[in-house]
Design an enzyme around this catalytic site. Sequence first.
Site, mmCIF file in Angstrom:
data_model
loop_
_atom_site.group_PDB
_atom_site.id
_atom_site.type_symbol
_atom_site.label_atom_id
_atom_site.label_comp_id
_atom_site.label_asym_id
_atom_site.label_seq_id
_atom_site.Cartn_x
_atom_site.Cartn_y
_atom_site.Cartn_z
ATOM 1 N N GLU A 75 57.664 -10.606 -7.739
ATOM 2 C CA GLU A 75 58.468 -11.464 -6.883
ATOM 3 C C GLU A 75 59.285 -10.643 -5.889
ATOM 4 O O GLU A 75 59.441 -9.433 -6.036
ATOM 5 C CB GLU A 75 59.390 -12.311 -7.760
ATOM 6 C CG GLU A 75 58.561 -13.244 -8.639
ATOM 7 C CD GLU A 75 59.418 -14.227 -9.424
ATOM 8 O OE1 GLU A 75 60.470 -14.646 -8.925
ATOM 9 O OE2 GLU A 75 59.007 -14.564 -10.545
ATOM 10 N N ASP B 166 62.566 -10.404 -18.575
ATOM 11 C CA ASP B 166 61.553 -11.430 -18.830
ATOM 12 C C ASP B 166 60.830 -11.164 -20.155
ATOM 13 O O ASP B 166 60.650 -12.077 -20.970
ATOM 14 C CB ASP B 166 60.546 -11.429 -17.659
ATOM 15 C CG ASP B 166 59.386 -12.378 -17.890
ATOM 16 O OD1 ASP B 166 59.553 -13.577 -17.629
ATOM 17 O OD2 ASP B 166 58.318 -11.923 -18.351
ATOM 18 N N GLY C 195 51.377 -10.756 -4.622
ATOM 19 C CA GLY C 195 51.904 -11.895 -5.372
ATOM 20 C C GLY C 195 52.048 -11.637 -6.869
ATOM 21 O O GLY C 195 52.346 -12.538 -7.639
ATOM 22 N N LYS D 134 60.749 -13.334 -24.006
ATOM 23 C CA LYS D 134 59.551 -13.664 -24.777
ATOM 24 C C LYS D 134 59.623 -13.061 -26.174
ATOM 25 O O LYS D 134 59.193 -13.674 -27.145
ATOM 26 C CB LYS D 134 58.312 -13.201 -24.014
ATOM 27 C CG LYS D 134 58.114 -14.020 -22.729
ATOM 28 C CD LYS D 134 57.197 -13.326 -21.757
ATOM 29 C CE LYS D 134 56.996 -14.137 -20.492
ATOM 30 N NZ LYS D 134 56.301 -13.349 -19.436
#
Lengths: 432, 432
Positions: free
Chosen positions: B190, B201, B187, B205
């Site tokens: 993804e 990602d 987990g 940020k």
Amino acid sequence: METISIGLLGLGTVGSGVVKVIKSHQDKLIHQVGCPVEVKKVLVKDIQKVRDVDIDSTILTTNPNEVVANSEIDIVIEVMGGVEETKNHLLQALENKKHVVTANKDLMAVYGAELLAAASSNRCDLFYEASVAGGVPILRSLVDGLASDRITKMMGIVNGTTNYILTKMSKHGSAYEDVLLEAQKLGYAEADPTSDVEGLDAARKMAILSTLGFSMNVDLDDVKVSGISSVSEEDLQYSKQLGYTMKLIGIAHRHGEKVEVSVQPTLLPNAHPLASVNDEYNAVYVYGEAVGETMFYGPGAGSLPTATAVVSDLVGVMKNMRLGVNGQSAVLPQFPKQLKKDDEIYSKFFLRLHVVDEVGVLAKITSIFSEWGVSFEKIMQNPLKEDNLSEIALVTHRASLKDYQDILVNIRDLQAVEAVKSSYRVEGGMGA
Amino acid sequence: METISIGLLGLGTVGSGVVKVIKSHQDKLIHQVGCPVEVKKVLVKDIQKVRDVDIDSTILTTNPNEVVANSEIDIVIEVMGGVEETKNHLLQALENKKHVVTANKDLMAVYGAELLAAASSNRCDLFYEASVAGGVPILRSLVDGLASDRITKMMGIVNGTTNYILTKMSKHGSAYEDVLLEAQKLGYAEADPTSDVEGLDAARKMAILSTLGFSMNVDLDDVKVSGISSVSEEDLQYSKQLGYTMKLIGIAHRHGEKVEVSVQPTLLPNAHPLASVNDEYNAVYVYGEAVGETMFYGPGAGSLPTATAVVSDLVGVMKNMRLGVNGQSAVLPQFPKQLKKDDEIYSKFFLRLHVVDEVGVLAKITSIFSEWGVSFEKIMQNPLKEDNLSEIALVTHRASLKDYQDILVNIRDLQAVEAVKSSYRVEGGMGA
């Protein structure tokens, strides 16, 4: 908006830094606050003294009232140090409706509650970010950044001098006295290093951190302290061999409604985030119920780092002035203070012994631990050069401090035990 | 004071965490804010879905207007993700004078400026601490804690998935594909890991961090990105041998008035504070002119850590409500955006080549570097098992990106160079 006027108490290392930061970052300050900031008066001991900062000598004064009772001054910045006299200056400033920014941990650890109450009743701000871990914005992070969480543990490397000394001892295998001398030469330790090396400076910071983090009034007297002056090369050697790094750690631990706050040389697993905080750096490790593990790292002292914290507090005061909300952001302690007793404090422990090298000694020692139900995580035995002596170093599993102290008494009583050489806490397991 | 009512957009991992943190820490919230907080309406996709959170199903709705246009709701918390549709929900909420807290980096990296302007013109708060580095209060630290300093460099490990993968590859010598599969099972990654492993990602940020840290509007499009999908075991092996640790690093560097913002696999000296940030943890290293080096470390994602940041923002909004100062704390960018060109970006570089193992090859390669005036910090050559090939790994001294790229073109042209296997930036020298 008009110019905001600052009065400075003190123009030493940090005070000079404050003047420099205000000057060099004036543009950024104006952008954030909407008006210029000016240092109007500065209290000094000696007006003639040659200084490492460009300042108009006509604003220097030796009379504190020209700062704290000066109707032209909006904000008093206290960077003079000291406790009793300084407290009176700040109380007077607050009564005169001046906001206060201070870098003074000695003062805040002892009179923090009184000063904050005075600030509140005068509707003034009293900010003190610089009092803990210099340039690291840890107090704001506890109060605002982790506002929604319940903090259960803080561990801090909050004294740069001792961290510098332990780092050098550990890296070069040097003796405590030699490294202390070197640190004094380099300006990392003071001529009288007692407050640093005996853990008192760290204890003050832990009192401030605990008060904020646990929302209860923790005083300096509540903090159990032991320093690093008796840490030996052998202790650091064994730490390494067992997979640990020794640091002077301030521990603040909450369990239920009770807390423990202490400062002592402590063994941390090498993989712990605090274990790689070296030299004069500071770091505060914070464990929150929801957030888990966080750490805040940076310079713990020094002119400009500390000045950054002071001037950032100043920005906070000025933003509040612009909004007309000074003196309304402080959150008073929520809980009554409840300190843990020794039988409620749990930890692992490191123990180093000199024993007579004869059959059955280890059995006697381990059986004492067994009696109290304490088992071992690691144990090592090495022969010593001295006649017929052996050295034992061990790390226990978790035990109460009370049980561990009882065990020590019994071990000291054993005839085969020549000396208990050293004993330290071992911290930093999962979520702790 | 009356109850403050919250509307929640989304009840997934973070949304459930928010409900849990509000419930479990209600006492602390009331103490800080002076009144209770209640979740009044929650937008979900499927009302019937079984959830891991104790919530009254009558407050669930599939109609966004029941949240953003609900006159009973004071504050909207957005944890549904998505960009275009979500932006419209939030604009509507702001027009209806609802304060907004969001954890949505995708949204803030693209529409941050527009949303903040809408918040400001409606006198509403818009807070987004959770959008970067989950539980780590880095945005507040940049805005408040370092308010007085001039930040010149930020380096961030701001993506937990890639940090987990690189840590495992480095520790166990495993292949990228194997670790990715494992991370997906656990987990940490993804099903479609593209956004994480290709650095997008992290780039979002870094756009948010740069906008705040440098006080200029840096967009996602301004960030140069490369990910970790082509990082090989050999690269990690050589990193180690040369004394470096490889991390996916977001770099934001200001020099004078120009900035560079990029995300790429980067070699850091082992002693750099970021080098020991392992597994799924995040950290942001901040260099300020006055404060020097600081670092903020913690969990980068996860239900409760992210929820902590969201609810801490919520506390901020509620404190402002109590003081009547909402929508007045945002500081708009001070500087126009100016991006560095390739000949203004300086770094060290790591290069790995396969060359024909014959006399004079190394001389040819090094003479190309000399032509551009670039010298070496470290260089290694090893024979390869394949016929007549050698592997060269080197780290340069500082050079401009432009010069380095020109050098690479010329090296690729050499007949003796069989392949340029990999090339990375090397960062983290003194004060940088």
